[in-house]
Design a protein around this motif. Structure first.
Motif, PDB file in Angstrom:
ATOM      1  N   ASP A   1     -73.797  60.936  37.143  1.00 21.44           N
ATOM      2  CA  ASP A   1     -73.828  62.173  37.910  1.00 21.44           C
ATOM      3  C   ASP A   1     -74.107  61.965  39.392  1.00 21.44           C
ATOM      4  N   ILE A   2     -74.058  60.721  39.833  1.00 21.52           N
ATOM      5  CA  ILE A   2     -74.160  60.438  41.267  1.00 21.52           C
ATOM      6  C   ILE A   2     -72.824  60.833  41.890  1.00 21.52           C
ATOM      7  N   ASN A   3     -72.889  61.579  42.974  1.00 22.86           N
ATOM      8  CA  ASN A   3     -71.669  62.028  43.631  1.00 22.86           C
ATOM      9  C   ASN A   3     -71.820  61.894  45.152  1.00 22.86           C
ATOM     10  N   LYS A   4     -70.816  62.335  45.866  1.00 19.35           N
ATOM     11  CA  LYS A   4     -70.810  62.226  47.326  1.00 19.35           C
ATOM     12  C   LYS A   4     -72.023  62.917  47.957  1.00 19.35           C
ATOM     13  N   LYS A   5     -72.424  64.031  47.374  1.00 23.52           N
ATOM     14  CA  LYS A   5     -73.523  64.832  47.921  1.00 23.52           C
ATOM     15  C   LYS A   5     -74.898  64.186  47.714  1.00 23.52           C
ATOM     16  N   ASN A   6     -75.108  63.499  46.580  1.00 27.24           N
ATOM     17  CA  ASN A   6     -76.441  62.975  46.266  1.00 27.24           C
ATOM     18  C   ASN A   6     -76.539  61.446  46.244  1.00 27.24           C
ATOM     19  N   LYS A   7     -75.491  60.752  46.663  1.00 32.28           N
ATOM     20  CA  LYS A   7     -75.439  59.292  46.541  1.00 32.28           C
ATOM     21  C   LYS A   7     -76.548  58.569  47.303  1.00 32.28           C
ATOM     22  N   ASN A   8     -77.077  59.144  48.354  1.00 32.55           N
ATOM     23  CA  ASN A   8     -78.122  58.480  49.138  1.00 32.55           C
ATOM     24  C   ASN A   8     -79.441  58.364  48.392  1.00 32.55           C
ATOM     25  N   ILE A   9     -79.610  59.120  47.319  1.00 37.97           N
ATOM     26  CA  ILE A   9     -80.855  59.049  46.555  1.00 37.97           C
ATOM     27  C   ILE A   9     -81.042  57.660  45.961  1.00 37.97           C
ATOM     28  N   LEU A  10     -79.953  57.011  45.555  1.00 38.35           N
ATOM     29  CA  LEU A  10     -80.070  55.669  44.974  1.00 38.35           C
ATOM     30  C   LEU A  10     -80.618  54.665  45.987  1.00 38.35           C
ATOM     31  N   ALA A  11     -80.137  54.725  47.203  1.00 41.12           N
ATOM     32  CA  ALA A  11     -80.652  53.815  48.244  1.00 41.12           C
ATOM     33  C   ALA A  11     -82.136  54.060  48.472  1.00 41.12           C
ATOM     34  N   HIS A  12     -82.541  55.318  48.466  1.00 34.87           N
ATOM     35  CA  HIS A  12     -83.952  55.637  48.667  1.00 34.87           C
ATOM     36  C   HIS A  12     -84.789  55.151  47.482  1.00 34.87           C
ATOM     37  N   MET A  13     -84.284  55.314  46.272  1.00 35.74           N
ATOM     38  CA  MET A  13     -84.999  54.837  45.094  1.00 35.74           C
ATOM     39  C   MET A  13     -85.193  53.321  45.160  1.00 35.74           C
ATOM     40  N   PHE A  14     -84.147  52.586  45.542  1.00 34.77           N
ATOM     41  CA  PHE A  14     -84.264  51.126  45.682  1.00 34.77           C
ATOM     42  C   PHE A  14     -85.265  50.765  46.777  1.00 34.77           C
TER      43      PHE A  14
END
Length: 114
Positions: free
Chosen positions: A53-66
């Protein structure tokens, strides 16, 4: 509570948890059934069911989580010896709770797959 509501309750501090980090975007807390001496879960504060469910709108959350996982690893003094970061996706991928979450594991040699 396999539907993710347990994570929402932890984020909202409605149930007790050992929160190690929280900001506007993510919450990190100790796993209640740790698989290693250090086992931290990092979850987005907004509901995302899985990595599918990662998409264009929320993809930056993964970088922040890492980024937060790496900082916690340094804080917990496991960054030099090494650690494992895992994101499971759906049933066959080992995801037990329907809410995107990252596992940070360390404090010992971790040989097996999660």
């Amino acid at each position: 509570m396999k539907d993710g509501s347990v994570f929402k309750k932890i984020i909202n501090k409605e149930i007790p948890a050992s929160i190690v980090y929280q900001d506007k975007r993510v919450t990190a807390f100790e796993d209640i059934k740790p698989k290693a001496p250090i086992h931290i879960l990092i979850v987005p504060n907004i509901f995302i069911a899985s990595s599918n469910d990662i998409n264009k709108k929320n993809k930056n959350i993964l970088a922040h989580m890492f980024y937060i996982a790496i900082n916690i690893a340094k804080e917990k003094k496991i960054s030099e010896e090494g650690y494992k970061i895992i994101i499971n996706c759906n049933k066959n991928g080992g995801q037990e709770i329907n809410y995107l979450h990252m596992h940070l594991l360390g404090g010992k040699k971790i040989n097996s797959l999660f």
